[in-house]
Design an enzyme around this catalytic site. Structure first.
Site, PDB file in Angstrom:
ATOM      1  N   SER A  99       0.851  -1.182   0.000  1.00 26.84           N
ATOM      2  CA  SER A  99       0.000   0.000   0.000  1.00 26.84           C
ATOM      3  C   SER A  99       0.886   1.230   0.000  1.00 26.84           C
ATOM      4  O   SER A  99       1.894   1.268   0.716  1.00 26.84           O
ATOM      5  CB  SER A  99      -0.907   0.003   1.232  1.00 26.84           C
ATOM      6  OG  SER A  99      -1.750   1.138   1.233  1.00 26.84           O
ATOM      7  N   HIS A 103       2.422  12.079  -1.235  1.00 23.74           N
ATOM      8  CA  HIS A 103       2.003  13.469  -1.056  1.00 23.74           C
ATOM      9  C   HIS A 103       3.110  14.396  -1.582  1.00 23.74           C
ATOM     10  O   HIS A 103       4.121  14.597  -0.908  1.00 23.74           O
ATOM     11  CB  HIS A 103       1.736  13.764   0.416  1.00 23.74           C
ATOM     12  CG  HIS A 103       0.550  13.048   0.984  1.00 23.74           C
ATOM     13  ND1 HIS A 103      -0.737  13.363   0.610  1.00 23.74           N
ATOM     14  CD2 HIS A 103       0.459  12.035   1.890  1.00 23.74           C
ATOM     15  CE1 HIS A 103      -1.581  12.576   1.271  1.00 23.74           C
ATOM     16  NE2 HIS A 103      -0.888  11.762   2.040  1.00 23.74           N
ATOM     17  N   HIS A 113      -2.480   7.317  -4.743  1.00 26.63           N
ATOM     18  CA  HIS A 113      -2.608   6.190  -3.824  1.00 26.63           C
ATOM     19  C   HIS A 113      -2.724   4.920  -4.649  1.00 26.63           C
ATOM     20  O   HIS A 113      -3.333   4.918  -5.722  1.00 26.63           O
ATOM     21  CB  HIS A 113      -3.861   6.349  -2.952  1.00 26.63           C
ATOM     22  CG  HIS A 113      -4.362   5.071  -2.366  1.00 26.63           C
ATOM     23  ND1 HIS A 113      -5.438   4.383  -2.909  1.00 26.63           N
ATOM     24  CD2 HIS A 113      -3.932   4.338  -1.308  1.00 26.63           C
ATOM     25  CE1 HIS A 113      -5.646   3.292  -2.195  1.00 26.63           C
ATOM     26  NE2 HIS A 113      -4.764   3.233  -1.221  1.00 26.63           N
ATOM     27  N   ASN A 115      -2.813   0.356  -3.984  1.00 25.80           N
ATOM     28  CA  ASN A 115      -2.546  -0.822  -3.172  1.00 25.80           C
ATOM     29  C   ASN A 115      -2.989  -2.063  -3.926  1.00 25.80           C
ATOM     30  O   ASN A 115      -3.909  -2.019  -4.748  1.00 25.80           O
ATOM     31  CB  ASN A 115      -3.190  -0.738  -1.782  1.00 25.80           C
ATOM     32  CG  ASN A 115      -4.676  -1.003  -1.806  1.00 25.80           C
ATOM     33  OD1 ASN A 115      -5.111  -2.155  -1.795  1.00 25.80           O
ATOM     34  ND2 ASN A 115      -5.456   0.051  -1.838  1.00 25.80           N
ATOM     35  N   ARG A 117      -3.408  -6.378  -2.915  1.00 30.56           N
ATOM     36  CA  ARG A 117      -3.412  -7.210  -1.720  1.00 30.56           C
ATOM     37  C   ARG A 117      -4.034  -8.582  -2.004  1.00 30.56           C
ATOM     38  O   ARG A 117      -4.794  -8.758  -2.958  1.00 30.56           O
ATOM     39  CB  ARG A 117      -4.185  -6.516  -0.599  1.00 30.56           C
ATOM     40  CG  ARG A 117      -5.618  -6.174  -0.964  1.00 30.56           C
ATOM     41  CD  ARG A 117      -6.287  -5.283   0.065  1.00 30.56           C
ATOM     42  NE  ARG A 117      -7.661  -4.978  -0.326  1.00 30.56           N
ATOM     43  CZ  ARG A 117      -8.010  -3.971  -1.116  1.00 30.56           C
ATOM     44  NH1 ARG A 117      -7.090  -3.164  -1.606  1.00 30.56           N
ATOM     45  NH2 ARG A 117      -9.276  -3.776  -1.427  1.00 30.56           N
ATOM     46  N   GLY A 265      -5.585  -4.948  15.299  1.00 31.09           N
ATOM     47  CA  GLY A 265      -4.419  -4.645  16.124  1.00 31.09           C
ATOM     48  C   GLY A 265      -3.148  -4.532  15.328  1.00 31.09           C
ATOM     49  O   GLY A 265      -2.063  -4.894  15.804  1.00 31.09           O
ATOM     50  N   GLY A 266      -3.247  -4.027  14.109  1.00 38.53           N
ATOM     51  CA  GLY A 266      -2.082  -3.882  13.237  1.00 38.53           C
ATOM     52  C   GLY A 266      -1.117  -2.806  13.723  1.00 38.53           C
ATOM     53  O   GLY A 266      -1.355  -2.112  14.710  1.00 38.53           O
ATOM     54  N   ARG A 267      -0.025  -2.667  12.999  1.00 36.76           N
ATOM     55  CA  ARG A 267       1.037  -1.722  13.372  1.00 36.76           C
ATOM     56  C   ARG A 267       0.606  -0.302  13.003  1.00 36.76           C
ATOM     57  O   ARG A 267       0.509   0.053  11.834  1.00 36.76           O
ATOM     58  CB  ARG A 267       2.335  -2.100  12.661  1.00 36.76           C
ATOM     59  CG  ARG A 267       3.527  -1.253  13.069  1.00 36.76           C
ATOM     60  CD  ARG A 267       4.793  -1.804  12.429  1.00 36.76           C
ATOM     61  NE  ARG A 267       5.965  -1.079  12.873  1.00 36.76           N
ATOM     62  CZ  ARG A 267       6.515  -0.063  12.192  1.00 36.76           C
ATOM     63  NH1 ARG A 267       5.973   0.331  11.050  1.00 36.76           N
ATOM     64  NH2 ARG A 267       7.585   0.549  12.650  1.00 36.76           N
TER      65      ARG A 267
END
Length: 307
Positions: A99, A103, A113, A115, A117, A265-267
């Site tokens: 992803s 800017h 943008h 991504n 997956r 609970g990802g980073r």
């Protein structure tokens, strides 16, 4: 159904991250991306795995550019993620993706943008549930029709080998997805968006994801090169920072990837590296009629067939 090859997906995604970061660093004048490899510690929640984050900050061209690879897995998805997909409940899962959000510093260069997956959920004695998703979209501040047509032309090129109906279908999905309902306004000028893609079987679906991933830099870099040296002043910069607020609103309210990452609970640093470094909000601001700023709202944000 073709045999599922998660390792092939991972190899491609790492290569894609390498290619895009190299090309953008070159376009910026050679400033390198900072790289951080990270891993989830066992016992730090249901999510395990790791990834590789690359960030370029305060470049000549790019004020902030983040390209993140992640490969996470867990024994089960949270209830919030299975509410609309009950068949996923109780299955162990893997999610892999690249992803990126770019800017630029110059308001005449659009934000972009992309991504791509892959997701798979498995349970002993049952067929795996899997799909591909992704796309790319463009968010200009001072738009040029030549650039938007070129961008959509590359989007169509990515889809063309898979059928003439694919680009219109995924272009429409992108227009619908990147729409801020609370403002009744598009985030940008669109591109491609697809999700839950598995009806073609693994090999063809994987090939389509690769085509979308490969066409992103072909679509974006020439636009950056055309616009990065245009002179601008405080007015243009001010409008850019105001419009970046729409980007933040979308990512925090609607974006599926952001919500999935936070819910599982990802980073946090990787999930939120898409945020712009500077942004402004104003109460009930309206563009001056007949101004270049008004042109964005009137001529570019309403969905249309650019080709």
């Amino acid at each position: 159904m073709n045999d599922i090859n998660t390792n092939a997906v991972k190899d491609y995604l790492l290569e894609l991250q390498e290619t895009i970061s190299s090309e953008l660093a070159e376009e910026d004048g050679g400033k390198a991306f900072l790289e951080e490899a990270w891993e989830r510690e066992p016992g730090s929640g249901s999510l395990q795995g790791g990834g590789r984050s690359r960030v370029l900050a305060d470049g000549q061209v790019f004020e902030s550019a983040g390209i993140n690879f992640s490969h996470v897995h867990g024994p089960a998805l949270p209830a919030s993620a299975t509410a609309h997909r009950p068949e996923l409940a109780g299955r162990r899962f893997q999610a892999l993706g690249v992803s990126l959000v770019i800017h630029p510093r110059n308001p005449y260069v659009p934000t972009s943008h992309a991504n791509v997956r892959f997701f798979i959920a498995e349970k002993d004695g049952a067929e795996p549930v899997w799909w591909f998703g992704g796309g790319f979209d463009l968010t200009p501040y001072y738009a040029f029709e030549e650039d938007v047509v070129y961008w959509h032309g590359k989007a169509r090129d990515a889809c063309e080998p898979f059928g003439a109906e694919i680009y219109p279908r995924f272009k429409q999905w992108c227009d619908d997805y990147f729409f801020l309902k609370h403002r009744n306004e598009a985030r940008g000028v669109g591109g491609l968006f697809f999700d839950d893609l598995n009806e073609w079987g693994f090999e063809k679906s994987f090939a389509f994801m690769r085509s979308v991933g490969d066409h992103y830099i072909m679509a974006y870099r020439p636009i950056v090169a055309r616009r990065k040296d245009i002179a601008y002043g405080e007015r243009e910069r001010d409008f850019q920072l105001y419009r970046r607020g729409r980007y933040v609103e979308f990512n925090l309210v609607y974006d599926r990837g952001t919500l999935f990452g936070l819910q599982t609970g990802g980073r946090t640093e990787s999930i939120l590296m898409s945020m712009p470094p500077l942004v402004k909000w104003r109460y009930n601001w309206q563009p001056e009629p007949g101004s270049p700023e008004a042109e964005l709202y009137e001529a570019y944000l309403p969905a249309r067939d650019w080709l």
